[in-house]
Design an enzyme around this catalytic site. Structure first.
Site, PDB file in Angstrom:
ATOM      1  N   LYS A  10     -46.444  96.342 -23.287  1.00  0.00           N
ATOM      2  CA  LYS A  10     -47.528  97.760 -23.199  1.00  0.00           C
ATOM      3  C   LYS A  10     -48.520  96.851 -23.984  1.00  0.00           C
ATOM      4  CE  LYS A  10     -43.726 100.240 -23.099  1.00  0.00           C
ATOM      5  NZ  LYS A  10     -42.309  99.724 -23.898  1.00  0.00           N
ATOM      6  N   TYR A  39     -37.639 103.530 -31.311  1.00  0.00           N
ATOM      7  CA  TYR A  39     -37.647 103.692 -29.889  1.00  0.00           C
ATOM      8  C   TYR A  39     -35.980 104.221 -29.128  1.00  0.00           C
ATOM      9  CZ  TYR A  39     -38.285 101.865 -24.004  1.00  0.00           C
ATOM     10  OH  TYR A  39     -38.030 102.332 -23.382  1.00  0.00           O
ATOM     11  N   ARG A  50     -34.267  78.896 -18.311  1.00  0.00           N
ATOM     12  CA  ARG A  50     -33.844  80.061 -19.143  1.00  0.00           C
ATOM     13  C   ARG A  50     -33.255  79.044 -20.247  1.00  0.00           C
ATOM     14  NH1 ARG A  50     -28.429  80.418 -19.185  1.00  0.00           N
ATOM     15  NH2 ARG A  50     -27.809  79.355 -17.306  1.00  0.00           N
ATOM     16  N   ASP A  83     -40.379  96.129 -35.390  1.00  0.00           N
ATOM     17  CA  ASP A  83     -40.577  96.842 -34.032  1.00  0.00           C
ATOM     18  C   ASP A  83     -42.173  97.223 -34.193  1.00  0.00           C
ATOM     19  OD1 ASP A  83     -41.789  97.594 -31.343  1.00  0.00           O
ATOM     20  OD2 ASP A  83     -39.317  98.307 -31.231  1.00  0.00           O
TER      21      ASP A  83
HETATM   22  C1  LIG Z   1     -41.352 100.426 -24.760  1.00  0.00           C
HETATM   23  C2  LIG Z   1     -40.725  99.283 -25.951  1.00  0.00           C
HETATM   24  C3  LIG Z   1     -39.660  98.883 -25.952  1.00  0.00           C
HETATM   25  C4  LIG Z   1     -38.996  98.638 -24.922  1.00  0.00           C
HETATM   26  O1  LIG Z   1     -39.243  97.697 -23.871  1.00  0.00           O
HETATM   27  P1  LIG Z   1     -39.263  97.230 -22.008  1.00  0.00           P
HETATM   28  O2  LIG Z   1     -40.193  96.382 -22.341  1.00  0.00           O
HETATM   29  O3  LIG Z   1     -39.534  98.907 -21.888  1.00  0.00           O
HETATM   30  O4  LIG Z   1     -37.641  96.471 -22.708  1.00  0.00           O
HETATM   31  C5  LIG Z   1     -39.165  99.153 -27.383  1.00  0.00           C
HETATM   32  N1  LIG Z   1     -39.766  99.595 -28.941  1.00  0.00           N
HETATM   33  C6  LIG Z   1     -40.694 100.256 -28.023  1.00  0.00           C
HETATM   34  C7  LIG Z   1     -41.963 100.770 -29.640  1.00  0.00           C
HETATM   35  C8  LIG Z   1     -41.594 100.740 -26.819  1.00  0.00           C
HETATM   36  O5  LIG Z   1     -42.478 101.263 -26.709  1.00  0.00           O
END
Ligand SMILES: *Cc1c(COP(=O)(O)O)cnc(C)c1O
Length: 388
Positions: free
Chosen positions: A206, A109, A56, A181
């Site tokens: 992603k 998001y 952790r 982001d």
């Molecule tokens: C999917 C997504 C998130 C969240 O990510 P997780 O890995 O599902 O927790 C945050 N921001 C964007 C733009 C996303 O597409």
């Protein structure tokens, strides 16, 4: 070597993991804890967020992935988290506390929106939501206690583009931290830190992982945030696990290759859809009539692998198309090798009142396509037969 290594070279090599055998693919340190040779060494590791104390706190496989991602984003520091939402939480909670105010884009998001709208107010942090396509809205939204400005570009549902340099400037003018982001763009297409943004967050689930086989997140930025990020992870516990970190390292090596293909395919599908009689409108930053095209051209190497379009015939037509697609799977998420589609009106937003959904830009026939790396001709055929 005088030349600075390029993106794909860094994606394959950046970071260092000491391995006595010279393994070309890094080992997975699938361990929760590490033995210390002496008490002094134990004390040293405990006090320094060592990569060999307790997973952790850190782990050699995680650390390598962090170094690699930092190199790709041009960041001094990076921490890996259990998910993208853990990364968003770590980045935000490292900056704000009770009595603070944040300015956030209205089209972030869904999980992030919930964090700002529901969770932060409970902790005494107020949020103002603004239309981010005009960065002046960030200036207008600022208050004396604004500590953070949050941006996501391109953003759902119509691939809204935000001028990152302008938002970073708006944040710095009031002494706030700018967090972006970068999930949709990836560091291959956009490097927010080079545009003045302070901190980048990712859903590594992603494009970075890229194969729909892991859930991870990452925060990257200057060294001054690192201790606070690690503290959030240590206290809230959203740390990544070694096996997922290894999958991420494997995936990230082909990030540049995949995204280049996805950029090209998304452009081609967008142009095809724009000329299709059953399609009302196409949203893709690579199309010259997209409202964010000019800004995107300035801050993106490619326009990304996500597009959306409105099929004529509303809700019924939308559902028919997504159910008839064969290669493109009906599933949430994006950024992997498989093409995925969503029809928000009939699936993710079916319980949201229609008026509210329309206000968020999700029309009845809106379909999002997250292109994979399949042959573009097959994806074109697939869309053609489903629209027919
Ligand atoms: C999917 C997504 C998130 C969240 O990510 P997780 O890995 O599902 O927790 C945050 N921001 C964007 C733009 C996303 O597409």
């Amino acid at each position: 070597m005088a030349r600075k290594p390029g993106f794909n070279t860094l994606a394959a090599h950046a970071g260092q993991l000491l391995d006595p055998y010279g393994a070309v693919s890094p080992p997975i340190y699938q361990t929760s804890t590490f033995a210390f040779p002496t008490v002094e060494e134990g004390a040293r590791r405990a006090g320094s967020y060592s990569e060999a104390f307790y997973t952790r706190w850190g782990n050699p496989t995680l650390r390598l992935a962090e170094q690699r991602l930092a190199a790709l984003e041009g960041a001094e520091a990076c921490v890996l988290t259990a998910s993208g939402m853990a990364a968003v939480a770590v980045a935000v909670l490292s900056v704000v506390g009770a009595g603070d105010h944040v300015v956030c884009a209205e089209c972030v998001y869904s999980g992030t929106f919930e964090l700002f709208r529901k969770t932060l107010p409970r902790l005494g942090v107020e949020a103002t939501f603004v239309d981010p396509t005009d960065p002046e809205n960030y200036v207008r939204g600022a208050r004396p206690n604004t500590r953070l400005m949050y941006v996501e570009t391109p953003a759902n549902p119509v691939l809204a583009i935000t001028d990152l340099r302008a938002v970073a400037e708006a944040a710095h003018r009031v002494g706030a931290v700018c967090v972006a982001d970068n999930t949709f763009a990836t560091p291959y297409n956009t490097r927010p830190l080079s545009l003045g943004v302070d901190v980048v967050v990712h859903s590594a689930t992603k494009y970075l992982g890229g194969h729909h086989h892991l859930v991870l997140g990452a925060v990257a930025g200057p060294h001054r945030f690192l201790a606070s990020w690690r503290e959030q992870l240590r206290v809230f516990g959203g740390c990544a696990d070694p096996f997922s970190a290894w999958l991420l390292l494997t995936g990230i090596q082909t990030l540049g290759l995949r995204v280049e293909r996805q950029n090209a395919t998304a452009q081609r599908l967008s142009e095809f859809l724009r000329g299709h009689p059953r399609v009302e409108r196409v949203y893709y930053p690579g199309l010259t009539d997209h409202p964010g095209h000019e800004v995107a051209q300035r801050q993106m190497r490619g326009f990304g692998g996500v597009l959306s379009f409105e099929v004529r015939g509303g809700l019924e037509a939308g559902r028919t198309v997504v159910e008839r697609l064969r290669w493109m799977k009906l599933a949430v998420s994006l950024g992997g090798v498989h093409s995925l589609v969503t029809h928000a009106a009939s699936t993710t937003h079916v319980h949201v009142p229609r008026e509210e959904r329309l206000r968020a830009g999700i029309s009845d026939g809106l379909i999002r396509v997250a292109v994979g790396v399949e042959d573009p001709e097959d994806l074109l055929d697939d869309l053609e037969q489903a629209l027919a």
